[in-house]
Design a protein around this motif. Structure first.
Motif, PDB file in Angstrom:
ATOM      1  N   ILE A 190       0.843  -1.201   0.000  1.00 31.82           N
ATOM      2  CA  ILE A 190       0.000   0.000   0.000  1.00 31.82           C
ATOM      3  C   ILE A 190       0.878   1.252   0.000  1.00 31.82           C
ATOM      4  O   ILE A 190       0.642   2.203  -0.758  1.00 31.82           O
ATOM      5  CB  ILE A 190      -0.939  -0.007   1.225  1.00 31.82           C
ATOM      6  CG1 ILE A 190      -1.974  -1.139   1.095  1.00 31.82           C
ATOM      7  CG2 ILE A 190      -1.645   1.338   1.385  1.00 31.82           C
ATOM      8  CD1 ILE A 190      -2.792  -1.371   2.349  1.00 31.82           C
ATOM      9  N   LEU A 191       1.904   1.249   0.842  1.00 30.03           N
ATOM     10  CA  LEU A 191       2.794   2.402   0.959  1.00 30.03           C
ATOM     11  C   LEU A 191       3.551   2.671  -0.344  1.00 30.03           C
ATOM     12  O   LEU A 191       3.839   3.827  -0.680  1.00 30.03           O
ATOM     13  CB  LEU A 191       3.790   2.171   2.106  1.00 30.03           C
ATOM     14  CG  LEU A 191       4.622   3.372   2.560  1.00 30.03           C
ATOM     15  CD1 LEU A 191       3.718   4.491   3.059  1.00 30.03           C
ATOM     16  CD2 LEU A 191       5.601   2.944   3.641  1.00 30.03           C
ATOM     17  N   ALA A 192       3.833   1.615  -1.111  1.00 24.73           N
ATOM     18  CA  ALA A 192       4.541   1.780  -2.384  1.00 24.73           C
ATOM     19  C   ALA A 192       3.702   2.561  -3.396  1.00 24.73           C
ATOM     20  O   ALA A 192       4.252   3.175  -4.312  1.00 24.73           O
ATOM     21  CB  ALA A 192       4.912   0.411  -2.953  1.00 24.73           C
ATOM     22  N   ASN A 193       2.380   2.517  -3.227  1.00 22.42           N
ATOM     23  CA  ASN A 193       1.458   3.321  -4.047  1.00 22.42           C
ATOM     24  C   ASN A 193       1.667   3.101  -5.555  1.00 22.42           C
ATOM     25  O   ASN A 193       1.737   4.048  -6.339  1.00 22.42           O
ATOM     26  CB  ASN A 193       1.614   4.814  -3.714  1.00 22.42           C
ATOM     27  CG  ASN A 193       0.443   5.638  -4.234  1.00 22.42           C
ATOM     28  OD1 ASN A 193      -0.674   5.138  -4.375  1.00 22.42           O
ATOM     29  ND2 ASN A 193       0.692   6.893  -4.522  1.00 22.42           N
ATOM     30  N   VAL A 194       1.748   1.829  -5.941  1.00 22.28           N
ATOM     31  CA  VAL A 194       1.960   1.478  -7.345  1.00 22.28           C
ATOM     32  C   VAL A 194       0.634   1.548  -8.105  1.00 22.28           C
ATOM     33  O   VAL A 194      -0.419   1.179  -7.592  1.00 22.28           O
ATOM     34  CB  VAL A 194       2.554   0.054  -7.463  1.00 22.28           C
ATOM     35  CG1 VAL A 194       2.685  -0.362  -8.925  1.00 22.28           C
ATOM     36  CG2 VAL A 194       3.902   0.004  -6.759  1.00 22.28           C
ATOM     37  N   GLU A 195       0.707   2.021  -9.347  1.00 22.14           N
ATOM     38  CA  GLU A 195      -0.492   2.143 -10.173  1.00 22.14           C
ATOM     39  C   GLU A 195      -1.021   0.763 -10.548  1.00 22.14           C
ATOM     40  O   GLU A 195      -0.255  -0.138 -10.896  1.00 22.14           O
ATOM     41  CB  GLU A 195      -0.183   2.932 -11.442  1.00 22.14           C
ATOM     42  CG  GLU A 195      -1.416   3.182 -12.309  1.00 22.14           C
ATOM     43  CD  GLU A 195      -1.102   4.008 -13.547  1.00 22.14           C
ATOM     44  OE1 GLU A 195      -2.019   4.280 -14.334  1.00 22.14           O
ATOM     45  OE2 GLU A 195       0.086   4.377 -13.728  1.00 22.14           O
ATOM     46  N   THR A 196      -2.339   0.615 -10.471  1.00 27.24           N
ATOM     47  CA  THR A 196      -2.992  -0.641 -10.868  1.00 27.24           C
ATOM     48  C   THR A 196      -3.017  -0.748 -12.386  1.00 27.24           C
ATOM     49  O   THR A 196      -3.341   0.212 -13.078  1.00 27.24           O
ATOM     50  CB  THR A 196      -4.427  -0.698 -10.311  1.00 27.24           C
ATOM     51  OG1 THR A 196      -4.385  -0.597  -8.882  1.00 27.24           O
ATOM     52  CG2 THR A 196      -5.120  -1.987 -10.703  1.00 27.24           C
ATOM     53  N   GLN A 197      -2.668  -1.938 -12.896  1.00 23.72           N
ATOM     54  CA  GLN A 197      -2.647  -2.180 -14.339  1.00 23.72           C
ATOM     55  C   GLN A 197      -3.699  -3.228 -14.689  1.00 23.72           C
ATOM     56  O   GLN A 197      -3.805  -4.249 -14.013  1.00 23.72           O
ATOM     57  CB  GLN A 197      -1.263  -2.660 -14.787  1.00 23.72           C
ATOM     58  CG  GLN A 197      -0.131  -1.701 -14.478  1.00 23.72           C
ATOM     59  CD  GLN A 197      -0.185  -0.444 -15.331  1.00 23.72           C
ATOM     60  OE1 GLN A 197      -0.743  -0.439 -16.425  1.00 23.72           O
ATOM     61  NE2 GLN A 197       0.402   0.642 -14.820  1.00 23.72           N
TER      62      GLN A 197
END
Length: 445
Positions: A190-197
């Protein structure tokens, strides 16, 4: 120009009625399917009136129908004409098939007719909560496989706006240390806040990506591959735009639901924060009770437990001394019934079973050859212990004696030949029951 406009209107009108006919055919087909499967079917109607419950099918809809463990959307349908009072409250959305969503609810105001043009609005706040919980479920699944092992497989899930519930294969309870690692794993994602693909691929191409596929699930020729953080699964549900949108992840509980199947329930975002604050409040309450700083609660509680153990030990010693003292006086009241056999049947006030047994052992040592019944009363409950010295057990059995007395006070009991215990529910009959012990023993010696 007028002819061209009329032609356009006629074309639109034709498509409009074709759409209605198509929708009615779908509805009729679904009703026939439900009837064939012996399921309850509501009557198909052309008009829904105020106060009526019903199911509405739209040509197009933004509502997500329940599928893949995710609940359906809620929201409202209103007339496109804002002056109309029509309001249909959608309480559930079910997927009848891939392109048909059933909107079930209540018509709060106005009337709703087949062919009406409506504005469909989902409850966006609720949808976002569901999305956060659903995306967190994907991360939880990945965390479980990384922490517990690749043997973990999803066996079921339920995602709504309140929590996520995830069932998975695992042959042992998840330890506290493993739970902490799983929570940390998800929150790091969650903290990495990576975009959902999201990608639409053929089932063959999707398999080549290494996406997790649910065992036993039926997939079409084209599937949706969803990447959330380090998780990659096939999923058609609604999800957050970035992993950071989940906010926070907190496990609420873990337990077994079947042989080899465990269940985790968890919450996200505000609900997770509220759970953490609830635990924090409980710690502060405990700290206030034990008169300690919240950071020192564990040490203080451990100290109190040790003190309590010491008090219990000292209390047991005091009870032992008291039993020894009391047994001396009670031994003097034992009656000899012949052949050197003594009988004692008496009540000891405010005594539990443990104290009765301790006193019984003292009396057996003092009386030599004896049959003993000790009783106490706790409210409407009668406690009984009986004892027979070893040199008398060939004639008198403590278990038989316990049952004899217990039956008279509304209970039953039994045990060894030298010691037994019993209970009853009628204290009023206890004096008479104890008085009968002497003759019962006398008949056997």
């Amino acid at each position: 120009a007028q002819t061209r406009v009329m032609h356009i209107i006629e074309g639109e009108e034709k498509r409009f009625f074709e759409t209605i006919e198509h929708g009615m055919r779908i509805l009729d087909h679904e009703i026939d399917t439900l009837k064939a499967n012996h399921q309850t079917v509501l009557n198909a109607v052309t008009t829904l009136n105020e106060g009526q419950k019903g199911t509405v099918i739209l040509e197009k809809t933004p509502f997500y129908g329940e599928s893949g463990g995710q609940v359906g959307d809620q929201g409202v349908l209103t007339e496109s004409n804002t002056l109309s009072p029509m309001l249909f409250k959608v309480e559930d959305a079910q997927k009848l098939r891939a392109d048909v969503i059933a909107h079930t609810g209540t018509l709060v105001a106005g009337t709703l007719n087949i062919g009406d043009e409506v504005c469909a609005k989902i409850d966006l706040a609720r949808r976002k909560k569901v999305m956060r919980n659903h995306s967190a479920t994907h991360l939880l699944h990945k965390a479980l496989r990384d922490v517990l092992g690749d043997h973990v497989q999803q066996k079921g899930s339920h995602v709504d706006d309140l929590r996520t519930r995830f069932d998975f294969t695992h042959d042992a309870p998840v330890s506290s240390e493993e739970m902490r690692r799983i929570e940390n794993y998800v929150n790091a994602e969650i903290l990495a806040n990576v975009e959902t693909q999201s990608r639409e691929l053929s089932i063959e191409d999707a398999q080549k990506t290494g996406a997790v596929m649910l065992f036993g699930e039926k997939y079409g020729d084209m599937v949706r591959v969803l990447d959330i953080g380090s998780s990659r699964e096939l999923c058609g549900g609604t999800h957050v735009g970035r992993s950071g949108d989940i906010g926070l992840f907190k496990i609420m509980s873990e337990g077994g639901v079947a042989a080899g199947v465990r269940r985790i329930e968890a919450v996200t975002a505000t609900a997770a924060l509220m759970q953490i604050q609830k635990i924090e409040n409980q710690v502060h309450e405990i700290a206030a009770t034990v008169k300690a700083n919240p950071n020192e609660v564990t040490d203080r509680v451990s100290q109190l437990i040790e003190q309590n153990k010491q008090f219990e030990k000292e209390l047991a010693q005091v009870k032992q001394q008291l039993a020894h003292s009391q047994s001396g006086g009670m031994a003097n009241s034992a009656e000899e019934v012949g052949n050197g056999v003594k009988v004692l049947a008496t009540v000891i006030g405010n005594a539990d079973i443990a104290y009765l047994r301790t006193t019984l052992d003292q009396l057996k040592d003092k009386l030599g050859t004896a049959a003993i019944v000790l009783a106490s009363i706790e409210g409407d409950k009668v406690n009984l212990v009986t004892g027979v010295t070893h040199n008398l057990t060939d004639k008198v059995k403590a278990g038989e004696l316990a049952n004899f007395v217990a039956l008279q006070v509304g209970g039953k009991g039994g045990g060894r030949a030298d010691m037994a215990q019993a209970g009853g529910t009628d204290p009023h009959k206890l004096p008479q029951a104890l008085a009968s012990v002497k003759n019962w023993v006398l008949e056997r010696v």
